[in-house]
Design an enzyme around this catalytic site. Structure first.
Site, PDB file in Angstrom:
ATOM      1  CE  LYS A 108      35.960  33.505  37.964  1.00 31.60           C
ATOM      2  NZ  LYS A 108      36.755  34.735  38.063  1.00 31.60           N
ATOM      3  CB  SER A 109      40.843  31.857  42.794  1.00 32.18           C
ATOM      4  OG  SER A 109      39.991  32.975  42.772  1.00 32.18           O
TER       5      SER A 109
ATOM      6  N   GLY B 163      39.733  39.438  34.546  1.00 30.63           N
ATOM      7  CA  GLY B 163      40.652  40.301  35.286  1.00 30.63           C
ATOM      8  C   GLY B 163      41.744  39.501  35.976  1.00 30.63           C
TER       9      GLY B 163
ATOM     10  NE  ARG C  38      37.437  44.156  36.444  1.00 29.80           N
ATOM     11  CZ  ARG C  38      37.478  42.940  36.973  1.00 29.80           C
ATOM     12  NH1 ARG C  38      37.290  41.879  36.194  1.00 29.80           N
ATOM     13  NH2 ARG C  38      37.693  42.782  38.249  1.00 29.80           N
TER      14      ARG C  38
ATOM     15  CD  GLN D 263      41.860  40.033  40.125  1.00 26.93           C
ATOM     16  OE1 GLN D 263      41.975  41.182  39.723  1.00 26.93           O
ATOM     17  NE2 GLN D 263      40.865  39.247  39.760  1.00 26.93           N
TER      18      GLN D 263
ATOM     19  CG  ASP E 128      34.478  37.329  43.348  1.00 25.35           C
ATOM     20  OD1 ASP E 128      34.646  38.540  43.122  1.00 25.35           O
ATOM     21  OD2 ASP E 128      35.356  36.473  43.123  1.00 25.35           O
TER      22      ASP E 128
ATOM     23  NE  ARG F 253      30.190  41.435  39.962  1.00 25.94           N
ATOM     24  CZ  ARG F 253      31.157  40.545  40.100  1.00 25.94           C
ATOM     25  NH1 ARG F 253      31.711  40.358  41.295  1.00 25.94           N
ATOM     26  NH2 ARG F 253      31.567  39.836  39.081  1.00 25.94           N
TER      27      ARG F 253
HETATM   28  C1  S3P Z   1      40.517  36.903  42.568  1.00 24.59           C
HETATM   29  C2  S3P Z   1      40.539  37.984  43.431  1.00 24.59           C
HETATM   30  C3  S3P Z   1      39.394  38.903  43.572  1.00 24.59           C
HETATM   31  C4  S3P Z   1      38.110  38.315  43.010  1.00 24.59           C
HETATM   32  C5  S3P Z   1      38.324  37.682  41.665  1.00 24.59           C
HETATM   33  C6  S3P Z   1      39.340  36.563  41.756  1.00 24.59           C
HETATM   34  C7  S3P Z   1      41.715  36.054  42.480  1.00 24.59           C
HETATM   35  O1  S3P Z   1      39.679  40.102  42.883  1.00 24.59           O
HETATM   36  O2  S3P Z   1      37.125  39.314  42.917  1.00 24.59           O
HETATM   37  O3  S3P Z   1      37.115  37.162  41.150  1.00 24.59           O
HETATM   38  O4  S3P Z   1      41.632  34.941  41.921  1.00 24.59           O
HETATM   39  O5  S3P Z   1      42.775  36.468  42.978  1.00 24.59           O
HETATM   40  P1  S3P Z   1      40.465  41.342  43.567  1.00 24.59           P
HETATM   41  O6  S3P Z   1      41.859  40.950  43.799  1.00 24.59           O
HETATM   42  O7  S3P Z   1      40.344  42.453  42.556  1.00 24.59           O
HETATM   43  O8  S3P Z   1      39.708  41.616  44.830  1.00 24.59           O
END
Ligand code: S3P
Length: 444
Positions: free
Chosen positions: A19-20, A92, A120, A167, A317, A348
């Site tokens: 996903k990232s 998010g 959030r 993120q 995650d 969570r």
């Molecule tokens: C992600 C960073 C993580 C992770 C999210 C995806 C990303 O969040 O929990 O599912 O793709 O950069 P945080 O940056 O809030 O830790």
């Protein structure tokens, strides 16, 4: 929905793309002039929300019959004003990374999302992006709905991350792409580094130094990105569910092919191995700048451990499914340093503590973690109260964690809503069925 089995889980599966990495491939492709070709893109709702937003800002994004995707980008600095609010759904990552992109473009955009996303905190990105010159108006507490206006040229920033968040790091880096001069981020605790790897892959000048203060990432702004061909590896955060399923269901032997094992993401494998999990990494290789392997997982007696807080960012995650593994272990598992889990798609820590209690597992909830007393490999009691269900709180990972728990329980464990699973792992159920799981009933 609840899952059940009539025997061990057996077989080989491939989980959808990371996903990232999928979000980042669409975003960087949208900023490169020419065609970026992506195979293995995750076609989950979160990533589709990013694709829709990039289209709304001028990129041409198409899916081919073969399942690969093409992105024709607009060039760094070339994003257009979206005509309607950007609906980020549950995502998010889409929201925070796109806020970064828009921060250095002369456009105004409004972000909206579902009830989970609207709870959030966005202050963590609003703060640094404001220092770069963007302006924001949001719902109280820095929440969605949020409207922002970017600034061109934006002001380059040197910023030490106050929370370990990929993120936030990525939002600042994406803003830095269309900003003159050097954008510098100091990351005291390393988080997933997909943005750094992919920016380098697209031709941006980005360096990373290890310093006593942490990783110092420097991006040279006003970058020109060159279109790429990207193969997205399987998502270790999705693989986590069949991995734990295979560990807890007696007799299981499952192979999950093509999984990303980037060290900034691989904490769960390390922790499960320390608990006694039989997980072997086969055929290690590099695909598209990311380390990948096939994982063979066999049922194992697990023992409880104290999970070091330092491992948290590399499995942030995966804690909800780790808690299910801990519930099956012999002895006690203690986790700490997990405050960030309270601001994920749900809180969570509370969601998992409540659900575990409801299925007969003894658990103590602390401000920054859970302590779980395991059942030493016995099936979990399950939900004995008639009609009771697990509340998923619009959180895909809570839904999948309890679906996995239901595979080895005396009474059914029914989750109230399976729809959130499509945000990240649309074929979770068919893949689990291909390994031998059966869906018992659907209440949603
Ligand atoms: C992600 C960073 C993580 C992770 C999210 C995806 C990303 O969040 O929990 O599912 O793709 O950069 P945080 O940056 O809030 O830790």
């Amino acid at each position: 929905m609840s899952l059940t089995i009539t025997g061990p889980l057996r077989g080989s599966i491939t989980v959808p793309g990371d996903k990232s990495i999928s979000h980042r491939a669409l975003m960087l492709g949208a900023l490169a002039v020419g065609e970026t070709r992506i195979t293995g893109l995750l076609e989950g709702e979160d990533v589709l929300a990013t694709a829709a937003a990039m289209r709304a800002m001028g990129a041409t994004i198409t899916r081919h019959a073969s399942g690969s995707w093409s992105v024709h980008g607009v060039g760094v600095g070339g994003l257009l004003q979206p005509q309607t609010a950007l609906d980020m759904g549950n995502s998010g990552t889409s929201t925070r990374l796109l806020m970064g992109l828009i921060a250095s473009h002369p456009i105004t955009a409004t972000f909206i999302g579902d009830a989970s996303l609207s709870r959030r905190p966005m202050g963590r990105v609003i703060d640094p992006l404001s220092l770069m010159g963007a302006s924001f108006s949001s719902a109280p507490g820095g929440r969605l709905p949020l409207t922002m206006t970017g600034l061109t040229p934006a002001v380059p920033l040197e910023y030490t991350l106050p929370v370990a968040s990929a993120q936030v790091k990525s939002a600042i880096l994406l803003a830095g792409l269309n900003t003159p001069g050097h954008t510098v981020i100091i990351e005291p605790i390393p988080t997933r580094d997909h943005s750094e790897r992919m920016l380098q892959g697209f031709g941006a000048t980005l360096t990373v130094e290890e310093t006593p203060q942490g990783r110092r990432i420097t991006l040279v702004g006003e970058a020109e990105l060159k279109p790429q061909t990207i193969t997205v590896p399987g998502d270790p955060s999705s693989a986590a569910f069949p991995i734990v399923a295979a560990l807890i269901v007696p007799g299981s032997d499952v192979t999950i092919t093509n999984i990303g094992i980037n060290p900034t993401r691989a904490g769960l494998i390390e922790v499960l191995q320390a608990m006694g999990g039989d997980i072997t990494l086969q055929n290690p290789r590099t695909i598209g700048g990311e380390p990948v392997a096939d994982l063979r997982v066999r049922h194992s007696p697990l023992k409880g451990i104290d999970v070091p807080a330092s491992v948290a960012p590399s499995m942030i995650d995966e804690f909800s499914i780790l808690f299910i593994a801990a519930a099956h272990a012999q002895g006690t598992t203690r986790t700490t340093g997990l405050e960030e889990l309270r601001v994920k798609e749900s809180d969570r820590l509370t969601a998992m503590a409540t659900g575990l209690t409801a299925i007969g597992v003894s658990v103590e909830e602390h401000e920054d973690g859970l302590t779980i007393h395991g059942h030493a490999g016995d099936p979990l009691p399950g939900i004995t109260q008639p009609g009771a269900t697990i509340t998923t709180h619009l959180d895909h990972r809570i839904a999948m964690s309890f679906a996995v728990a239901s595979l080895h329980a005396k009474a059914p464990i029914t989750i109230d809503d399976r729809t959130p699973i499509t945000t990240s792992f649309p074929n979770f159920l068919p893949l689990m069925q291909s390994l031998g799981a059966h869906e018992t009933h659907a209440t949603d």
